[in-house]
Write a protein that holds these residues in place. Structure first.
Motif: not given
Length: 176
Positions: A7-8, A11, A15
């Motif tokens: 998930e990081w 993200f 971003q």
């Protein structure tokens, strides 16, 4: 933990606009010892990660962007066709300081069933068909290599004095 890391990464891609498919370089290189060559011909290049590798996020087959860097890891350097890896859509490149790690894609991670840690334990396998050139440290016996099933790929060697790559056999020469 694996879910959190996945998930990081997702993200960070969102971003910073990092694309999902960066693609492979046209060629990557993997060094092995000569006694591993028959195994690679029969089953491919296999990387089974240890628990420490998984924890350190070092999964996948390590490759180098230069044949001279890969030469440090064995007396035979395998040139892997990046286009083949890209076209199969089964692999993902993970860049590192020497080149990239080639990891098999976890197609179940986006299916709704989530990330399964068992997938990482299966490791990564690059088939022999992805290898476009076998580069030896010394001058090999070409006829013996062809008899053993290596005639379908280019066979080369590093020159002793300059370290340049000298092509000894190209598979298209057989067709003429």
């Amino acid at each position: 933990m694996k879910k959190l890391l996945t998930e990081w990464r997702k993200f960070l891609r969102e971003q910073y606009g990092e694309s999902e498919d960066k693609g492979f370089p046209s060629k990557v290189y993997h060094g092995i010892s000569i006694d591993q060559l028959p195994s690679v011909r029969d089953v491919g290049i296999i990387n089974l990660p240890t628990d420490q590798d998984i924890e350190d996020d070092r999964m996948g087959v390590p490759t180098c962007s230069s044949p001279h860097d890969a030469r440090q890891y064995g007396n035979v350097v395998l040139e892997i066709d990046g286009g083949y890896l890209q076209e199969t859509q089964q692999f993902e490149p993970y860049p590192n300081s020497k080149g990239c790690r080639v990891k098999m894609r976890d197609s179940a991670s986006t299916s709704g069933s989530g990330v399964d840690p068992m997938v990482d334990r299966l490791g990564s396998k690059i088939p022999f068909e992805a290898i476009s050139n076998i580069i030896f440290t010394g001058t090999p016996n070409i006829e013996q290599l062809k008899e053993k099933g290596y005639g379908t790929v280019e066979i080369s060697s590093f020159t002793a004095d300059t370290g340049e790559i000298n092509s000894l056999h190209k598979p298209q020469e057989e067709e003429v």
